[in-house]
Design a protein around this motif. Structure first.
Motif, PDB file in Angstrom:
ATOM      1  N   ALA A 104       0.605   9.136  12.897  1.00 15.88           N
ATOM      2  CA  ALA A 104       0.443  10.231  11.688  1.00 15.88           C
ATOM      3  C   ALA A 104       0.981   8.775  10.647  1.00 15.88           C
ATOM      4  N   TYR A 105       2.157   8.204  10.941  1.00 15.75           N
ATOM      5  CA  TYR A 105       1.945   7.193   9.749  1.00 15.75           C
ATOM      6  C   TYR A 105       1.055   6.198   9.307  1.00 15.75           C
ATOM      7  N   LEU A 106       0.270   5.434  10.623  1.00 16.43           N
ATOM      8  CA  LEU A 106      -0.893   5.262   9.869  1.00 16.43           C
ATOM      9  C   LEU A 106      -2.481   6.130   9.654  1.00 16.43           C
ATOM     10  N   LEU A 107      -2.507   6.887   9.583  1.00 12.59           N
ATOM     11  CA  LEU A 107      -2.876   7.813   8.694  1.00 12.59           C
ATOM     12  C   LEU A 107      -2.380   8.349   7.612  1.00 12.59           C
ATOM     13  N   LYS A 108      -1.351   8.278   7.295  1.00 15.38           N
ATOM     14  CA  LYS A 108      -0.797   8.478   6.241  1.00 15.38           C
ATOM     15  C   LYS A 108      -1.884   7.503   5.440  1.00 15.38           C
ATOM     16  N   GLU A 109      -1.337   6.165   5.494  1.00 19.26           N
ATOM     17  CA  GLU A 109      -1.318   4.803   5.288  1.00 19.26           C
ATOM     18  C   GLU A 109      -3.199   4.295   4.923  1.00 19.26           C
ATOM     19  N   SER A 110      -3.749   5.065   6.097  1.00 20.39           N
ATOM     20  CA  SER A 110      -4.878   4.786   5.643  1.00 20.39           C
ATOM     21  C   SER A 110      -5.888   5.518   5.396  1.00 20.39           C
ATOM     22  N   LEU A 111      -5.199   6.915   4.936  1.00 19.36           N
ATOM     23  CA  LEU A 111      -6.234   7.887   4.085  1.00 19.36           C
ATOM     24  C   LEU A 111      -5.921   7.126   2.395  1.00 19.36           C
ATOM     25  N   ARG A 112      -4.881   6.033   2.089  1.00 23.86           N
ATOM     26  CA  ARG A 112      -4.818   5.906   0.556  1.00 23.86           C
ATOM     27  C   ARG A 112      -5.992   4.620  -0.120  1.00 23.86           C
ATOM     28  N   LEU A 113      -7.103   4.384   1.137  1.00 23.57           N
ATOM     29  CA  LEU A 113      -7.935   3.201   1.428  1.00 23.57           C
ATOM     30  C   LEU A 113      -9.411   4.212   0.556  1.00 23.57           C
ATOM     31  N   LEU A 114      -9.726   6.133   1.448  1.00 24.63           N
ATOM     32  CA  LEU A 114     -10.244   6.916   1.040  1.00 24.63           C
ATOM     33  C   LEU A 114     -11.371   6.340  -1.191  1.00 24.63           C
ATOM     34  N   TRP A 115     -10.358   6.375  -1.597  1.00 23.44           N
ATOM     35  CA  TRP A 115     -10.732   5.991  -3.325  1.00 23.44           C
ATOM     36  C   TRP A 115     -10.890   4.254  -3.480  1.00 23.44           C
ATOM     37  N   SER A 116     -11.203   3.889  -2.090  1.00 27.79           N
ATOM     38  CA  SER A 116     -11.029   2.260  -2.634  1.00 27.79           C
ATOM     39  C   SER A 116     -13.324   1.612  -1.650  1.00 27.79           C
ATOM     40  N   HIS A 117     -14.018   2.495  -1.602  1.00 27.21           N
ATOM     41  CA  HIS A 117     -14.456   2.343  -0.967  1.00 27.21           C
ATOM     42  C   HIS A 117     -16.134   1.793  -1.832  1.00 27.21           C
ATOM     43  N   GLY A 118     -16.846   1.091  -1.734  1.00 26.67           N
ATOM     44  CA  GLY A 118     -18.520   0.384  -2.784  1.00 26.67           C
ATOM     45  C   GLY A 118     -19.353   1.989  -3.138  1.00 26.67           C
ATOM     46  N   SER A 119     -18.771   3.152  -2.477  1.00 22.67           N
ATOM     47  CA  SER A 119     -20.142   4.014  -1.908  1.00 22.67           C
ATOM     48  C   SER A 119     -19.216   5.353  -1.723  1.00 22.67           C
ATOM     49  N   LYS A 120     -20.277   7.029  -2.169  1.00 20.35           N
ATOM     50  CA  LYS A 120     -19.263   7.763  -1.793  1.00 20.35           C
ATOM     51  C   LYS A 120     -20.151   8.267  -0.703  1.00 20.35           C
ATOM     52  N   ALA A 121     -21.081   7.258  -0.446  1.00 18.34           N
ATOM     53  CA  ALA A 121     -21.818   7.451   0.973  1.00 18.34           C
ATOM     54  C   ALA A 121     -20.959   7.015   2.327  1.00 18.34           C
ATOM     55  N   ALA A 122     -20.161   6.001   1.990  1.00 14.90           N
ATOM     56  CA  ALA A 122     -19.333   5.008   3.023  1.00 14.90           C
ATOM     57  C   ALA A 122     -18.182   5.745   2.632  1.00 14.90           C
ATOM     58  N   ALA A 123     -17.773   6.566   1.882  1.00 17.19           N
ATOM     59  CA  ALA A 123     -16.298   7.306   1.597  1.00 17.19           C
ATOM     60  C   ALA A 123     -16.425   8.301   2.666  1.00 17.19           C
TER      61      ALA A 123
END
Length: 247
Positions: free
Chosen positions: A142-161
């Motif tokens: 759960a903690y790893l999922l919480k931390e990784s969710l913050r990467l959602l807005w750091s992708h180079g494109s909408k398709a990658a996100a």
């Protein structure tokens, strides 16, 4: 307006920071007059940033005749994930206590920290966090999922996100925890509005700042009995000069 029961909806112009409209309540009906005014003014509305309130989403779809992007920004999504993580912690803590263990007790705020923030502010507690996560697999995932969710807005494109969101949802469901499953369903349901940030990078951050000003305004006036006057006061809050007394 009053703790826990009465609410007021505030609409803010993200370009100017000015309050455009206020109404008592937080259902779709309270926004009908605002959209009526927008239609009368022939406004060019492209995107609206909001939390994941179903009522507000329905209001936009029903009261605005043309397509408009609804943007759910990172603030509310991460806050919702933090609440989900805390629900997971409570369940796991109860299981541990029934088994006569107390390793999770007192770890609520520790688990809400981002790891890099904890390393910068409280490095001495990193070992405690690692011990805690190592002792409980569900909590660790759960903690790893919480931390990784913050990467959602750091992708180079909408398709990658979009691909990231699909993978994240699948991983959350694979944990087999009911709270994570509910959050995964919520994210899946609102995925397009979350991903709309890549087309319209707007957030509700200015509105959150305004909410703090509103709280200060209420405290300075010791509350407002007249809701109509309070609403009028908010329309001019951008002209107010807040100051701390006694400093």
């Amino acid at each position: 307006l009053r703790k826990g029961h009465n609410y007021m909806t505030v609409v803010l112009d993200l370009d100017t920071g000015h309050v455009l409209f206020t109404a008592e309540g937080r259902d779709k009906a309270c926004l009908a007059p605002f959209f009526r005014r927008l239609r009368h003014a022939r406004a060019k509305l492209e995107a609206v940033a909001m939390d994941m309130s179903e009522a507000y989403i329905v209001a936009v779809r029903e009261f605005w005749p043309r397509p408009v992007a609804v943007v759910h920004d990172h603030y509310h999504l991460i806050a919702a994930m933090n609440r989900t993580s805390d629900f997971v912690r409570r369940d796991e803590q109860n299981k541990q206590e029934r088994a006569g263990k107390t390793v999770i007790k007192g770890a609520r705020y520790l688990l809400l920290y981002a790891r890099e923030t904890l390393a910068a502010r409280r490095p001495e507690r990193l070992a405690q966090l690692d011990e805690l996560l190592g002792a409980n697999e569900t909590l660790n995932r759960a903690y790893l999922l919480k931390e990784s969710l913050r990467l959602l807005w750091s992708h180079g494109s909408k398709a990658a996100a979009r691909g990231f969101v699909a993978d994240w949802i699948a991983e959350a469901r694979a944990v087999g925890n009911r709270h994570l499953a509910v959050f995964a369903d919520t994210l899946e349901k609102n995925a397009e509005s979350v991903l709309a940030w890549y087309d319209h990078p707007i957030t509700t951050a200015p509105l959150e700042g305004l909410n703090n000003k509103i709280k200060v305004l209420k405290r300075k006036a010791y509350g407002y009995r007249d809701a109509t006057f309070f609403a009028l006061r908010l329309l001019f809050i951008h002209e107010s000069r807040m100051q701390l007394v006694g400093c």
